[in-house]
Write a protein that holds these residues in place. Sequence first.
Motif, PDB file in Angstrom:
ATOM      1  N   LEU A   1       0.825  -1.206   0.000  1.00  0.00           N
ATOM      2  CA  LEU A   1       0.000   0.000   0.000  1.00  0.00           C
ATOM      3  C   LEU A   1       0.859   1.255   0.000  1.00  0.00           C
ATOM      4  CD1 LEU A   1      -2.630  -1.256   2.570  1.00  0.00           C
ATOM      5  CD2 LEU A   1      -3.155  -0.603   0.214  1.00  0.00           C
ATOM      6  N   ARG A   2       1.954   1.230   0.736  1.00  0.00           N
ATOM      7  CA  ARG A   2       2.780   2.433   0.860  1.00  0.00           C
ATOM      8  C   ARG A   2       3.809   2.572  -0.259  1.00  0.00           C
ATOM      9  NH1 ARG A   2       2.888   3.277   7.482  1.00  0.00           N
ATOM     10  NH2 ARG A   2       0.595   3.315   7.580  1.00  0.00           N
ATOM     11  N   ASP A   3       3.964   1.512  -1.044  1.00  0.00           N
ATOM     12  CA  ASP A   3       4.849   1.592  -2.207  1.00  0.00           C
ATOM     13  C   ASP A   3       4.088   1.882  -3.491  1.00  0.00           C
ATOM     14  OD1 ASP A   3       7.040   1.116  -0.655  1.00  0.00           O
ATOM     15  OD2 ASP A   3       7.218  -1.008  -1.139  1.00  0.00           O
ATOM     16  N   GLY A   4       2.784   2.161  -3.359  1.00  0.00           N
ATOM     17  CA  GLY A   4       2.014   2.582  -4.525  1.00  0.00           C
ATOM     18  C   GLY A   4       1.540   1.453  -5.420  1.00  0.00           C
ATOM     19  N   ALA A   5       1.254   0.298  -4.862  1.00  0.00           N
ATOM     20  CA  ALA A   5       0.762  -0.829  -5.669  1.00  0.00           C
ATOM     21  C   ALA A   5      -0.525  -0.442  -6.395  1.00  0.00           C
ATOM     22  CB  ALA A   5       0.504  -2.043  -4.786  1.00  0.00           C
ATOM     23  N   SER A   6      -0.679  -0.959  -7.603  1.00  0.00           N
ATOM     24  CA  SER A   6      -1.891  -0.702  -8.389  1.00  0.00           C
ATOM     25  C   SER A   6      -3.039  -1.555  -7.872  1.00  0.00           C
ATOM     26  CB  SER A   6      -1.634  -1.031  -9.861  1.00  0.00           C
ATOM     27  OG  SER A   6      -1.459  -2.436 -10.022  1.00  0.00           O
ATOM     28  N   GLU A   7      -4.255  -1.273  -8.348  1.00  0.00           N
ATOM     29  CA  GLU A   7      -5.410  -2.074  -7.940  1.00  0.00           C
ATOM     30  C   GLU A   7      -5.224  -3.529  -8.360  1.00  0.00           C
ATOM     31  OE1 GLU A   7      -7.550  -0.563  -5.941  1.00  0.00           O
ATOM     32  OE2 GLU A   7      -6.267   1.173  -6.283  1.00  0.00           O
ATOM     33  N   ALA A   8      -4.717  -3.734  -9.554  1.00  0.00           N
ATOM     34  CA  ALA A   8      -4.494  -5.104 -10.029  1.00  0.00           C
ATOM     35  C   ALA A   8      -3.457  -5.811  -9.173  1.00  0.00           C
ATOM     36  CB  ALA A   8      -4.055  -5.092 -11.489  1.00  0.00           C
ATOM     37  N   GLU A   9      -2.420  -5.095  -8.763  1.00  0.00           N
ATOM     38  CA  GLU A   9      -1.385  -5.702  -7.915  1.00  0.00           C
ATOM     39  C   GLU A   9      -1.942  -6.058  -6.534  1.00  0.00           C
ATOM     40  OE1 GLU A   9       2.690  -3.703  -9.726  1.00  0.00           O
ATOM     41  OE2 GLU A   9       1.466  -2.555  -8.302  1.00  0.00           O
ATOM     42  N   LEU A  10      -2.828  -5.217  -6.005  1.00  0.00           N
ATOM     43  CA  LEU A  10      -3.450  -5.530  -4.717  1.00  0.00           C
ATOM     44  C   LEU A  10      -4.302  -6.793  -4.830  1.00  0.00           C
ATOM     45  CD1 LEU A  10      -4.583  -2.094  -3.221  1.00  0.00           C
ATOM     46  CD2 LEU A  10      -2.722  -3.583  -2.436  1.00  0.00           C
ATOM     47  N   GLU A  11      -5.084  -6.889  -5.895  1.00  0.00           N
ATOM     48  CA  GLU A  11      -5.935  -8.068  -6.075  1.00  0.00           C
ATOM     49  C   GLU A  11      -5.088  -9.332  -6.226  1.00  0.00           C
ATOM     50  OE1 GLU A  11      -8.832  -7.517  -9.137  1.00  0.00           O
ATOM     51  OE2 GLU A  11      -9.462  -5.563  -8.381  1.00  0.00           O
ATOM     52  N   THR A  12      -4.005  -9.251  -6.977  1.00  0.00           N
ATOM     53  CA  THR A  12      -3.115 -10.405  -7.127  1.00  0.00           C
ATOM     54  C   THR A  12      -2.510 -10.795  -5.785  1.00  0.00           C
ATOM     55  OG1 THR A  12      -2.576  -9.827  -9.413  1.00  0.00           O
ATOM     56  CG2 THR A  12      -1.017 -11.239  -8.251  1.00  0.00           C
ATOM     57  N   ALA A  13      -2.128  -9.803  -4.999  1.00  0.00           N
ATOM     58  CA  ALA A  13      -1.555 -10.082  -3.683  1.00  0.00           C
ATOM     59  C   ALA A  13      -2.568 -10.763  -2.771  1.00  0.00           C
ATOM     60  CB  ALA A  13      -1.058  -8.778  -3.052  1.00  0.00           C
ATOM     61  N   ILE A  14      -3.820 -10.342  -2.835  1.00  0.00           N
ATOM     62  CA  ILE A  14      -4.860 -10.970  -2.016  1.00  0.00           C
ATOM     63  C   ILE A  14      -5.003 -12.446  -2.379  1.00  0.00           C
ATOM     64  CG2 ILE A  14      -7.359 -11.030  -1.596  1.00  0.00           C
ATOM     65  CD1 ILE A  14      -7.276  -7.928  -1.902  1.00  0.00           C
ATOM     66  N   LEU A  15      -5.048 -12.734  -3.658  1.00  0.00           N
ATOM     67  CA  LEU A  15      -5.188 -14.124  -4.094  1.00  0.00           C
ATOM     68  C   LEU A  15      -3.955 -14.941  -3.722  1.00  0.00           C
ATOM     69  CD1 LEU A  15      -6.835 -13.582  -7.598  1.00  0.00           C
ATOM     70  CD2 LEU A  15      -7.935 -14.100  -5.411  1.00  0.00           C
ATOM     71  N   THR A  16      -2.777 -14.333  -3.799  1.00  0.00           N
ATOM     72  CA  THR A  16      -1.550 -15.007  -3.365  1.00  0.00           C
ATOM     73  C   THR A  16      -1.598 -15.322  -1.878  1.00  0.00           C
ATOM     74  OG1 THR A  16      -0.245 -13.894  -5.081  1.00  0.00           O
ATOM     75  CG2 THR A  16       0.964 -14.784  -3.192  1.00  0.00           C
ATOM     76  N   ALA A  17      -2.076 -14.358  -1.081  1.00  0.00           N
ATOM     77  CA  ALA A  17      -2.181 -14.563   0.365  1.00  0.00           C
ATOM     78  C   ALA A  17      -3.115 -15.710   0.698  1.00  0.00           C
ATOM     79  CB  ALA A  17      -2.666 -13.276   1.035  1.00  0.00           C
ATOM     80  N   LEU A  18      -4.227 -15.816  -0.018  1.00  0.00           N
ATOM     81  CA  LEU A  18      -5.195 -16.875   0.270  1.00  0.00           C
ATOM     82  C   LEU A  18      -4.614 -18.257   0.042  1.00  0.00           C
ATOM     83  CD1 LEU A  18      -8.741 -15.747  -0.872  1.00  0.00           C
ATOM     84  CD2 LEU A  18      -7.688 -15.691   1.385  1.00  0.00           C
ATOM     85  N   GLU A  19      -3.619 -18.367  -0.838  1.00  0.00           N
ATOM     86  CA  GLU A  19      -2.960 -19.651  -1.068  1.00  0.00           C
ATOM     87  C   GLU A  19      -2.222 -20.140   0.173  1.00  0.00           C
ATOM     88  OE1 GLU A  19      -2.871 -21.772  -3.900  1.00  0.00           O
ATOM     89  OE2 GLU A  19      -4.657 -20.547  -4.250  1.00  0.00           O
ATOM     90  N   LEU A  20      -1.962 -19.231   1.108  1.00  0.00           N
ATOM     91  CA  LEU A  20      -1.247 -19.592   2.329  1.00  0.00           C
ATOM     92  C   LEU A  20      -2.167 -20.124   3.418  1.00  0.00           C
ATOM     93  CD1 LEU A  20       1.079 -16.439   2.604  1.00  0.00           C
ATOM     94  CD2 LEU A  20       1.633 -18.660   1.600  1.00  0.00           C
ATOM     95  N   LYS A  21      -3.470 -19.987   3.250  1.00  0.00           N
ATOM     96  CA  LYS A  21      -4.397 -20.377   4.321  1.00  0.00           C
ATOM     97  C   LYS A  21      -4.296 -21.873   4.590  1.00  0.00           C
ATOM     98  CE  LYS A  21      -9.221 -19.933   5.841  1.00  0.00           C
ATOM     99  NZ  LYS A  21      -8.876 -19.367   7.159  1.00  0.00           N
ATOM    100  N   PRO A  22      -3.991 -22.267   5.825  1.00  0.00           N
ATOM    101  CA  PRO A  22      -3.839 -23.690   6.138  1.00  0.00           C
ATOM    102  C   PRO A  22      -5.185 -24.390   6.264  1.00  0.00           C
ATOM    103  CG  PRO A  22      -3.522 -22.400   8.113  1.00  0.00           C
ATOM    104  CD  PRO A  22      -3.715 -21.411   6.991  1.00  0.00           C
TER     105      PRO A  22
END
Length: 329
Positions: free
Chosen positions: A287-308
């Motif tokens: 957020l503080r490095d200026g990620a785009s909306e698409a980058e935020l959405e990709t990061a969210i989906l990447t994070a969900l892959e970590l859910k045990p």
Amino acid sequence: MTASSTALMDRFGRRIEYLRLSVTDRCDLRCSYCMPEGFNGFEEPSHWLTFDEIERLLAAFARLGLKRVRLTGGEPLLRRNLPELAGRIARLPGIEDLSLSTNATQLDKHATALKAAGVTRLNISLDSLQAERIETVTGRDVLHKVMAGLDSAQHAGFAPIKINMVAMRGVNDDEIDAMVAFCMARNFVLRLIEAMPMGDTGRTTQFLDLQPVAARLRERFGLVDALPSGGGPARYLATPDGSFSIGFITPMSQHFCATCNRVRLSVDGTLYLCLGQEEKFEFRPLLRDGASEAELETAILTALELKPERHEFREQPNKIVRFMSATGG
């Protein structure tokens, strides 16, 4: 990336539509199962997500299918201008339900503003109806403040109001029936919660198995199985006429991991994928490095892959060293 109502799916096929948002790790109480007296390891305010950052990140979640948000802490009402943030979240496209968990010590001052902002449901922590016992559990003499908060919440029109009682063996288990009677009389939903071994405080709490408690209350009050209320993990019983319901949150005696639909975002922008595991993803740098909306959405989906798949509270009770207040309710 194309937003999709089914995008928030983890690798075990669970749809993640519920986010618990911690707006502060501070609290005005020191509940024995949550935060120890004298604790001062709080996050630096400069690390807190701003309202703009929260709104932007939750908007990205909502585009991917998030539907429910719960404001938590610490004690969320200690975050300045919380009704403003609540209004911004409530107006996000896709968000269908905005609720708040609170200890209610500050609620009498904020109930009307929160209702006007779009908060529709409240969960209020209340582990006893005895002032001295509340002071023992929380470290503060606050029962009168909690009761004033409950009165204000009902006057503001909140419904349902859920009372969360952490049931502890040898501490308040003798009060469960009295709490049932209180909630019946005030038209509150009661939820009994098993203590979890999070941090030293959680591990020293006297665990009470709620399975026999549920069986006893079913028999005594003639309760029957009821449909779930809200998006959380409680299993409910109710009176046959539906005038009273009681939920049981049983992470220890009967876990609900197979149907888990939630993640937790801490005040510093760390997404915790499971209350009882260490997997996490940090959004503040993006957020503080200026990620785009698409980058935020990709990061969210990447994070969900970590859910045990599940927690290991029983198998590894000493695993989680962070306190509940650090994770966010």
